[in-house]
Motif scaffolding. Structure first.
Motif, PDB file in Angstrom:
ATOM      1  N   GLU A   3       0.829  -1.207   0.000  1.00 51.47           N
ATOM      2  CA  GLU A   3       0.000   0.000   0.000  1.00 51.47           C
ATOM      3  C   GLU A   3       0.866   1.262   0.000  1.00 51.47           C
ATOM      4  OE1 GLU A   3      -0.448  -2.455   2.438  1.00 51.47           O
ATOM      5  OE2 GLU A   3      -2.090  -3.450   1.386  1.00 51.47           O
ATOM      6  N   TYR A   4       1.934   1.242   0.771  1.00 54.38           N
ATOM      7  CA  TYR A   4       2.852   2.387   0.803  1.00 54.38           C
ATOM      8  C   TYR A   4       3.504   2.582  -0.569  1.00 54.38           C
ATOM      9  CZ  TYR A   4       2.732   3.206   5.838  1.00 54.38           C
ATOM     10  OH  TYR A   4       2.349   3.537   7.112  1.00 54.38           O
ATOM     11  N   ARG A   5       3.928   1.487  -1.179  1.00 53.24           N
ATOM     12  CA  ARG A   5       4.583   1.563  -2.480  1.00 53.24           C
ATOM     13  C   ARG A   5       3.631   2.107  -3.542  1.00 53.24           C
ATOM     14  NH1 ARG A   5       4.349  -1.395  -6.705  1.00 53.24           N
ATOM     15  NH2 ARG A   5       3.423  -3.218  -5.714  1.00 53.24           N
ATOM     16  N   GLU A   6       2.414   1.589  -3.554  1.00 49.24           N
ATOM     17  CA  GLU A   6       1.441   2.043  -4.542  1.00 49.24           C
ATOM     18  C   GLU A   6       1.035   3.495  -4.305  1.00 49.24           C
ATOM     19  OE1 GLU A   6      -1.593  -0.973  -4.257  1.00 49.24           O
ATOM     20  OE2 GLU A   6      -0.619  -2.192  -5.809  1.00 49.24           O
ATOM     21  N   LYS A   7       0.915   3.884  -3.057  1.00 46.23           N
ATOM     22  CA  LYS A   7       0.580   5.267  -2.726  1.00 46.23           C
ATOM     23  C   LYS A   7       1.669   6.219  -3.219  1.00 46.23           C
ATOM     24  CE  LYS A   7      -0.794   8.199   1.150  1.00 46.23           C
ATOM     25  NZ  LYS A   7      -0.985   8.265   2.599  1.00 46.23           N
ATOM     26  N   ALA A   8       2.909   5.752  -3.196  1.00 45.64           N
ATOM     27  CA  ALA A   8       4.043   6.548  -3.665  1.00 45.64           C
ATOM     28  C   ALA A   8       4.198   6.459  -5.193  1.00 45.64           C
ATOM     29  CB  ALA A   8       5.324   6.084  -2.987  1.00 45.64           C
ATOM     30  N   LEU A   9       3.268   5.745  -5.849  1.00 42.94           N
ATOM     31  CA  LEU A   9       3.319   5.554  -7.307  1.00 42.94           C
ATOM     32  C   LEU A   9       4.660   4.970  -7.750  1.00 42.94           C
ATOM     33  CD1 LEU A   9       1.590   8.881  -8.423  1.00 42.94           C
ATOM     34  CD2 LEU A   9       0.537   6.639  -8.091  1.00 42.94           C
ATOM     35  N   MET A  10       5.115   3.990  -6.973  1.00 42.75           N
ATOM     36  CA  MET A  10       6.412   3.372  -7.210  1.00 42.75           C
ATOM     37  C   MET A  10       6.222   1.941  -7.682  1.00 42.75           C
ATOM     38  SD  MET A  10       9.485   2.978  -4.407  1.00 42.75           S
ATOM     39  CE  MET A  10       9.487   4.726  -4.067  1.00 42.75           C
ATOM     40  N   LYS A  11       6.988   1.546  -8.667  1.00 40.63           N
ATOM     41  CA  LYS A  11       6.945   0.165  -9.146  1.00 40.63           C
ATOM     42  C   LYS A  11       7.851  -0.701  -8.269  1.00 40.63           C
ATOM     43  CE  LYS A  11       6.166   1.513 -13.921  1.00 40.63           C
ATOM     44  NZ  LYS A  11       4.884   0.983 -14.265  1.00 40.63           N
ATOM     45  N   GLN A  12       7.599  -2.000  -8.298  1.00 41.01           N
ATOM     46  CA  GLN A  12       8.391  -2.916  -7.485  1.00 41.01           C
ATOM     47  C   GLN A  12       9.872  -2.828  -7.823  1.00 41.01           C
ATOM     48  OE1 GLN A  12       6.330  -6.535  -8.448  1.00 41.01           O
ATOM     49  NE2 GLN A  12       5.147  -6.493  -6.533  1.00 41.01           N
ATOM     50  N   ASN A  13      10.193  -2.740  -9.106  1.00 41.10           N
ATOM     51  CA  ASN A  13      11.608  -2.683  -9.485  1.00 41.10           C
ATOM     52  C   ASN A  13      12.264  -1.382  -9.034  1.00 41.10           C
ATOM     53  OD1 ASN A  13      10.133  -1.287 -11.475  1.00 41.10           O
ATOM     54  ND2 ASN A  13      11.731  -1.609 -13.007  1.00 41.10           N
ATOM     55  N   GLU A  14      11.504  -0.298  -8.950  1.00 37.02           N
ATOM     56  CA  GLU A  14      12.051   0.962  -8.457  1.00 37.02           C
ATOM     57  C   GLU A  14      12.417   0.853  -6.983  1.00 37.02           C
ATOM     58  OE1 GLU A  14       9.814   4.269 -11.215  1.00 37.02           O
ATOM     59  OE2 GLU A  14       8.640   3.300  -9.627  1.00 37.02           O
ATOM     60  N   LEU A  15      11.516   0.285  -6.201  1.00 37.15           N
ATOM     61  CA  LEU A  15      11.791   0.094  -4.782  1.00 37.15           C
ATOM     62  C   LEU A  15      12.980  -0.842  -4.599  1.00 37.15           C
ATOM     63  CD1 LEU A  15      11.201   0.468  -1.802  1.00 37.15           C
ATOM     64  CD2 LEU A  15       9.425  -1.294  -1.995  1.00 37.15           C
ATOM     65  N   ALA A  16      13.010  -1.905  -5.386  1.00 40.67           N
ATOM     66  CA  ALA A  16      14.112  -2.863  -5.301  1.00 40.67           C
ATOM     67  C   ALA A  16      15.452  -2.173  -5.552  1.00 40.67           C
ATOM     68  CB  ALA A  16      13.892  -3.997  -6.294  1.00 40.67           C
ATOM     69  N   LEU A  18      16.179   0.983  -5.117  1.00 36.54           N
ATOM     70  CA  LEU A  18      16.481   1.912  -4.029  1.00 36.54           C
ATOM     71  C   LEU A  18      17.087   1.225  -2.813  1.00 36.54           C
ATOM     72  CD1 LEU A  18      13.371   4.271  -4.146  1.00 36.54           C
ATOM     73  CD2 LEU A  18      15.740   4.880  -4.699  1.00 36.54           C
ATOM     74  N   VAL A  19      16.661  -0.017  -2.557  1.00 35.15           N
ATOM     75  CA  VAL A  19      17.156  -0.724  -1.373  1.00 35.15           C
ATOM     76  C   VAL A  19      18.193  -1.796  -1.703  1.00 35.15           C
ATOM     77  CG1 VAL A  19      15.132  -0.220   0.045  1.00 35.15           C
ATOM     78  CG2 VAL A  19      15.171  -2.306  -1.336  1.00 35.15           C
ATOM     79  N   GLY A  20      18.520  -1.937  -2.985  1.00 32.48           N
ATOM     80  CA  GLY A  20      19.589  -2.849  -3.378  1.00 32.48           C
ATOM     81  C   GLY A  20      19.251  -4.319  -3.357  1.00 32.48           C
ATOM     82  N   VAL A  21      18.015  -4.652  -3.733  1.00 32.19           N
ATOM     83  CA  VAL A  21      17.618  -6.063  -3.828  1.00 32.19           C
ATOM     84  C   VAL A  21      16.985  -6.309  -5.203  1.00 32.19           C
ATOM     85  CG1 VAL A  21      17.245  -6.325  -1.341  1.00 32.19           C
ATOM     86  CG2 VAL A  21      15.322  -5.678  -2.813  1.00 32.19           C
ATOM     87  N   ARG A  22      16.697  -7.556  -5.497  1.00 34.71           N
ATOM     88  CA  ARG A  22      16.016  -7.891  -6.754  1.00 34.71           C
ATOM     89  C   ARG A  22      14.521  -7.638  -6.613  1.00 34.71           C
ATOM     90  NH1 ARG A  22      17.853 -13.917  -7.887  1.00 34.71           N
ATOM     91  NH2 ARG A  22      15.636 -13.957  -7.675  1.00 34.71           N
ATOM     92  N   ARG A  23      13.857  -7.419  -7.730  1.00 32.45           N
ATOM     93  CA  ARG A  23      12.411  -7.190  -7.719  1.00 32.45           C
ATOM     94  C   ARG A  23      11.681  -8.370  -7.082  1.00 32.45           C
ATOM     95  NH1 ARG A  23       7.898  -8.616 -10.226  1.00 32.45           N
ATOM     96  NH2 ARG A  23       8.993  -9.998 -11.635  1.00 32.45           N
ATOM     97  N   GLU A  24      12.182  -9.571  -7.300  1.00 30.78           N
ATOM     98  CA  GLU A  24      11.557 -10.764  -6.743  1.00 30.78           C
ATOM     99  C   GLU A  24      11.504 -10.709  -5.217  1.00 30.78           C
ATOM    100  OE1 GLU A  24      13.908 -10.787  -9.121  1.00 30.78           O
ATOM    101  OE2 GLU A  24      12.792 -11.610 -10.815  1.00 30.78           O
ATOM    102  N   LEU A  29       8.229 -10.165  -0.329  1.00 31.46           N
ATOM    103  CA  LEU A  29       7.881  -9.390   0.861  1.00 31.46           C
ATOM    104  C   LEU A  29       6.409  -9.003   0.842  1.00 31.46           C
ATOM    105  CD1 LEU A  29      10.962  -7.021   1.152  1.00 31.46           C
ATOM    106  CD2 LEU A  29      10.279  -8.770   2.790  1.00 31.46           C
ATOM    107  N   GLU A  30       5.943  -8.535  -0.294  1.00 31.77           N
ATOM    108  CA  GLU A  30       4.545  -8.101  -0.396  1.00 31.77           C
ATOM    109  C   GLU A  30       3.563  -9.252  -0.273  1.00 31.77           C
ATOM    110  OE1 GLU A  30       5.148  -4.039  -3.021  1.00 31.77           O
ATOM    111  OE2 GLU A  30       4.129  -5.729  -3.962  1.00 31.77           O
ATOM    112  N   ASN A  31       4.003 -10.451  -0.613  1.00 33.14           N
ATOM    113  CA  ASN A  31       3.143 -11.634  -0.519  1.00 33.14           C
ATOM    114  C   ASN A  31       3.368 -12.427   0.765  1.00 33.14           C
ATOM    115  OD1 ASN A  31       1.771 -11.255  -2.997  1.00 33.14           O
ATOM    116  ND2 ASN A  31       3.555 -12.026  -4.087  1.00 33.14           N
ATOM    117  N   ASN A  32       4.091 -11.829   1.718  1.00 32.08           N
ATOM    118  CA  ASN A  32       4.375 -12.465   3.011  1.00 32.08           C
ATOM    119  C   ASN A  32       5.045 -13.826   2.869  1.00 32.08           C
ATOM    120  OD1 ASN A  32       3.259 -10.333   4.567  1.00 32.08           O
ATOM    121  ND2 ASN A  32       1.220 -11.112   4.092  1.00 32.08           N
TER     122      ASN A  32
END
Length: 63
Positions: A3-16, A18-24, A29-32
């Motif tokens: 929800e935070y990511r979508e609210k920020a209009l950020m794609k999964q690969n963008e967040l990945a 930024l934090v230095g991980v793979r999109r997977e 993480l999002e799917n627990n």
């Protein structure tokens, strides 16, 4: 976290990136299906300007 990511209009690969991980990793993480390290959790929380407690829920599986 999703929800935070979508609210920020950020794609999964963008967040990945930024934090230095793979999109997977973000997908898992999002799917627990993955528990982040403390550093990763803190890095993600910092990006969204919130705390780890708001992004992730701790469930003690031994109880």
């Amino acid at each position: 976290m999703k929800e935070y990511r979508e609210k920020a209009l950020m794609k999964q690969n963008e967040l990945a990136q930024l934090v230095g991980v793979r999109r997977e990793t973000i997908v898992h993480l999002e799917n627990n299906k993955y528990n982040p390290s403390l550093k990763l959790a803190m890095d993600i929380a910092k990006i969204f300007g919130t705390t780890v407690e708001y992004l992730f829920e701790f469930i003690d599986e031994e109880v």
